[in-house]
Scaffold this active site. Structure first.
Site, PDB file in Angstrom:
ATOM      1  N   ASP A 239     -28.543 -25.282 -30.140  1.00 21.37           N
ATOM      2  CA  ASP A 239     -29.575 -24.430 -30.745  1.00 21.37           C
ATOM      3  C   ASP A 239     -28.760 -23.531 -31.971  1.00 21.37           C
ATOM      4  O   ASP A 239     -28.160 -22.837 -31.295  1.00 21.37           O
ATOM      5  CB  ASP A 239     -30.469 -23.658 -29.899  1.00 21.37           C
ATOM      6  CG  ASP A 239     -31.612 -22.943 -30.367  1.00 21.37           C
ATOM      7  OD1 ASP A 239     -32.829 -23.002 -29.831  1.00 21.37           O
ATOM      8  OD2 ASP A 239     -31.643 -22.552 -31.542  1.00 21.37           O
TER       9      ASP A 239
ATOM     10  N   ASP B  81     -34.114 -26.785 -35.543  1.00 22.02           N
ATOM     11  CA  ASP B  81     -32.959 -26.359 -35.355  1.00 22.02           C
ATOM     12  C   ASP B  81     -32.217 -26.490 -34.000  1.00 22.02           C
ATOM     13  O   ASP B  81     -31.432 -25.974 -33.460  1.00 22.02           O
ATOM     14  CB  ASP B  81     -32.746 -24.864 -35.740  1.00 22.02           C
ATOM     15  CG  ASP B  81     -33.215 -23.961 -34.492  1.00 22.02           C
ATOM     16  OD1 ASP B  81     -34.276 -24.182 -33.560  1.00 22.02           O
ATOM     17  OD2 ASP B  81     -32.762 -22.916 -34.343  1.00 22.02           O
ATOM     18  N   GLU B  82     -32.894 -27.423 -33.235  1.00 22.83           N
ATOM     19  CA  GLU B  82     -32.406 -27.874 -32.015  1.00 22.83           C
ATOM     20  C   GLU B  82     -32.292 -29.041 -31.716  1.00 22.83           C
ATOM     21  O   GLU B  82     -33.322 -29.831 -31.760  1.00 22.83           O
ATOM     22  CB  GLU B  82     -33.673 -27.010 -31.238  1.00 22.83           C
ATOM     23  CG  GLU B  82     -33.244 -26.639 -29.762  1.00 22.83           C
ATOM     24  CD  GLU B  82     -34.586 -25.996 -29.228  1.00 22.83           C
ATOM     25  OE1 GLU B  82     -34.755 -26.103 -27.693  1.00 22.83           O
ATOM     26  OE2 GLU B  82     -35.437 -25.553 -29.882  1.00 22.83           O
TER      27      GLU B  82
HETATM   28  P1  TTP Z   1     -35.757 -20.436 -32.578  1.00 19.09           P
HETATM   29  O1  TTP Z   1     -34.555 -21.460 -32.314  1.00 19.09           O
HETATM   30  O2  TTP Z   1     -36.528 -20.148 -31.498  1.00 19.09           O
HETATM   31  O3  TTP Z   1     -35.081 -19.092 -32.950  1.00 19.09           O
HETATM   32  P2  TTP Z   1     -33.816 -18.692 -33.878  1.00 19.09           P
HETATM   33  O4  TTP Z   1     -33.124 -19.973 -34.251  1.00 19.09           O
HETATM   34  O5  TTP Z   1     -34.565 -17.977 -35.239  1.00 19.09           O
HETATM   35  O6  TTP Z   1     -32.975 -17.667 -33.067  1.00 19.09           O
HETATM   36  P3  TTP Z   1     -32.098 -17.925 -31.880  1.00 19.09           P
HETATM   37  O7  TTP Z   1     -30.972 -17.474 -32.261  1.00 19.09           O
HETATM   38  O8  TTP Z   1     -32.887 -17.036 -30.659  1.00 19.09           O
HETATM   39  O9  TTP Z   1     -32.324 -19.345 -31.557  1.00 19.09           O
HETATM   40  O10 TTP Z   1     -36.507 -21.066 -33.938  1.00 19.09           O
HETATM   41  C1  TTP Z   1     -35.947 -21.785 -34.975  1.00 19.09           C
HETATM   42  C2  TTP Z   1     -36.617 -21.437 -35.946  1.00 19.09           C
HETATM   43  O11 TTP Z   1     -38.033 -21.618 -35.878  1.00 19.09           O
HETATM   44  C3  TTP Z   1     -36.490 -19.903 -36.404  1.00 19.09           C
HETATM   45  O12 TTP Z   1     -35.398 -19.759 -37.225  1.00 19.09           O
HETATM   46  C4  TTP Z   1     -37.899 -19.811 -37.151  1.00 19.09           C
HETATM   47  C5  TTP Z   1     -38.737 -20.700 -36.657  1.00 19.09           C
HETATM   48  N1  TTP Z   1     -39.698 -20.202 -35.706  1.00 19.09           N
HETATM   49  C6  TTP Z   1     -40.968 -19.411 -36.113  1.00 19.09           C
HETATM   50  O13 TTP Z   1     -41.197 -19.881 -37.354  1.00 19.09           O
HETATM   51  N2  TTP Z   1     -41.753 -18.968 -35.487  1.00 19.09           N
HETATM   52  C7  TTP Z   1     -41.496 -18.569 -34.001  1.00 19.09           C
HETATM   53  O14 TTP Z   1     -42.180 -18.015 -33.266  1.00 19.09           O
HETATM   54  C8  TTP Z   1     -40.245 -19.154 -33.708  1.00 19.09           C
HETATM   55  C9  TTP Z   1     -39.929 -18.786 -32.148  1.00 19.09           C
HETATM   56  C10 TTP Z   1     -39.324 -19.740 -34.484  1.00 19.09           C
HETATM   57 MG    MG Z   2     -32.489 -21.158 -33.043  1.00 25.12          MG
END
Ligand code: TTP
Ligand code: MG
Length: 356
Positions: free
Chosen positions: A8, A106-107
Site C-alpha cells: 500500500d 494504490d494497493e
Molecule cells: P489510502 O491508501 O487509504 O491512503 P493514503 O495512501 O493516502 O495514506 P496511507 O499512507 O495511510 O496509505 O488511500 C489511497 C488514496 O485513495 C489516497 O491517497 C487518496 C484516496 N482516498 C480518498 O480519496 N478518500 C478516502 O477517504 C481515502 C481513504 C482515500
Molecule cells: Mg495508501
C-alpha cells in the site's frame, strides 16, 4: 502455507503531488476539495504525514482541515496523474508477484508463495519490492506479510509509513484481539456498528461469538466474520483479469448515489462497447461492472451468459442486475466501469459457442 503480501502506497495522492512539486515537501500537504477560505464543501482525499500531525485525515470535511491548519498546502485531486503513476506501480509489482490482485488505486495483494519459501526471505523480497518502486517512481510504500489476505492487510496498517511487517500465526492472537472490530479487513462500517450493538467491540470479544449467532444475523457472511475474528481467511489472490476484454470507465462529475444516473452512464458505455465489438466482429459471454467508491476502493462483479452474445440489450440487462445486487440505495459511487469478456470472433468461435 501461503505467503501473501499487501503493498500500500504511503499517503498516495499527496506523495504524487510532492513528486512533481518538490518545494512543498516537508510542509503539510492536503489533497481534496477546495477549502475556499474555510467555507468550502467536500472532503479531504488524503494528506501527507506532516498534515496528519495536526489531526487531519482522509474523509474529514475540508473546512475542518482548514481550521486545523490554515496555511497548509491545499491541492485539488488530479485522478489522471495519480492513475498514470498507479499503472507504473502495478506494472512493477506484477513483475514480483506470482498471483497479483490490485485492490485500489494504490494497493495490491501479491501471492509470493512460489517466489519465497519462508517469512525471512519474504522480508528480503519485500525490501526489493520497495526499492524497485522507489527506483521506478520515487515513492514510498508499506508492505504487510502474512499467511492470508486479511492478516497481510492488517500487518500493512501496522507497518505504515515506509515499513515492512510480518505477522506470523503465533503472533496473530495478541495482535488482533485488542483491535476494534472495524479494523478487521472486510468488516465495513455498517457491520461494525451491528457487531457493536451485539456487544462485540473488540476482535477478542468477537472471537467469543458463536458461529450460529453470527450466521443468523449476517447469513453466509457471518461465517466469514467468525473466521476473520480468528485471523482465518481462505480467499485467494485473484487477478482482475482484464486482458481480452473490452470496456469503458467514467468518473461522475460529483460522487453520486443516484441509480438512474449510474444506469444512464452504463447505457452510454454499452453503446460504445457495442460499436467496438461490432467493428471487431466479436461476441461476449461475460459482463463485468467495476465500481470505484469515493474512498477509492474498487470492486468488480461479473455475470456470465449461457451463450455468446453481441446484443447491447443483453449486456445492459446483466449490468443493471449487477448494479441492483451490489449497490445499496444510499451508497455513493465515484466511478463506474462496464466491460465484456469471454470474447470470441463470430466465425472462429461459432462452433464452440453452439456446444456451450
Ligand atoms: P489510502 O491508501 O487509504 O491512503 P493514503 O495512501 O493516502 O495514506 P496511507 O499512507 O495511510 O496509505 O488511500 C489511497 C488514496 O485513495 C489516497 O491517497 C487518496 C484516496 N482516498 C480518498 O480519496 N478518500 C478516502 O477517504 C481515502 C481513504 C482515500
Ligand atoms: Mg495508501
Amino acid at each position: 502455507m501461503r505467503i501473501i503480501m499487501l503493498v500500500d502506497m504511503d499517503y498516495f495522492f499527496a506523495a504524487c503531488e510532492e513528486l512533481r512539486k518538490p518545494e512543498i515537501k516537508g510542509k503539510p500537504v492536503i489533497v481534496g476539495a477546495d477549502p475556499k477560505g474555510g467555507n468550502g464543501r467536500g472532503v479531504v482525499s488524503t494528506c501527507n504525514y506532516v498534515a496528519r500531525r495536526y489531526g487531519i485525515r482522509s474523509g474529514m470535511p475540508i473546512s475542518m482541515a482548514y481550521r486545523l491548519k490554515k496555511d497548509a498546502v491545499f491541492l485539488p485531486v488530479d485522478d489522471k496523474y495519480y492513475e498514470k503513476i498507479s499503472n507504473e506501480i502495478m506494472r512493477i509489482l506484477r513483475g514480483f508477484a506470482g498471483r497479483f490482485e490490485q485492490v485500489s488505486i494504490d494497493e495490491a495483494f501479491m501471492d509470493v508463495s512460489e517466489k519465497v519459501d519462508n517469512f525471512d526471505k519474504a522480508v528480503d523480497y519485500a525490501r526489493e519490492v520497495k526499492e524497485a518502486i522507489m527506483k521506478g517512481t520515487g515513492l514510498k510504500c508499506s508492505i504487510g506479510i502474512s499467511e492470508n489476505k486479511l492478516l497481510a492487510k492488517m500487518a500493512c496498517e501496522a507497518a505504515k509509513p515506509d515499513g515492512i511487517k510480518v505477522l506470523k500465526r503465533e503472533d496473530v492472537q495478541k495482535f488482533i484481539e485488542p483491535m476494534p472490530v472495524d479494523r478487521l479487513y472486510g468488516v465495513g462500517k455498517k457491520t461494525a456498528q451491528k457487531l457493536k450493538e451485539m456487544g462485540y467491540e473488540t476482535v477478542g470479544e468477537l472471537s467469543k461469538a458463536g458461529l450460529m449467532e453470527l450466521v443468523s444475523k449476517f447469513g453466509v457472511y457471518g461465517k466469514e466474520i467468525y473466521d476473520y475474528a480468528r485471523g482465518i481467511d481462505e480467499s485467494e489472490v485473484v487477478e482482475n483479469n482484464e486482458i481480452k476484454s473490452i470496456g469503458r470507465e467514467r468518473t461522475f462529475d460529483a460522487d453520486t448515489d443516484n441509480i438512474e444516473e449510474m444506469k444512464s452512464m452504463l447505457e452510454t458505455m454499452a453503446n460504445e462497447i457495442k460499436e467496438e465489438i461490432d467493428t471487431k466482429g466479436l461476441q461476449f459471454k461475460t459482463v463485468t461492472i467495476k465500481i470505484r467508491k469515493p474512498d477509492f476502493t474498487e470492486f468488480m462483479k461479473s455475470r456470465s451468459l449461457s451463450h455468446y452474445s453481441n446484443s447491447d440489450k443483453e449486456m445492459l440487462d446483466e449490468a443493471f442486475k449487477l448494479l441492483a445486487d451490489n449497490i445499496g440505495t444510499k451508497e455513493k459511487v465515484r466511478k463506474i466501469g462496464l466491460r465484456v469478456s469471454g470474447l470470441a470472433s463470430y466465425r472462429g468461435q461459432r462452433k464452440l459457442a453452439e456446444y456451450m
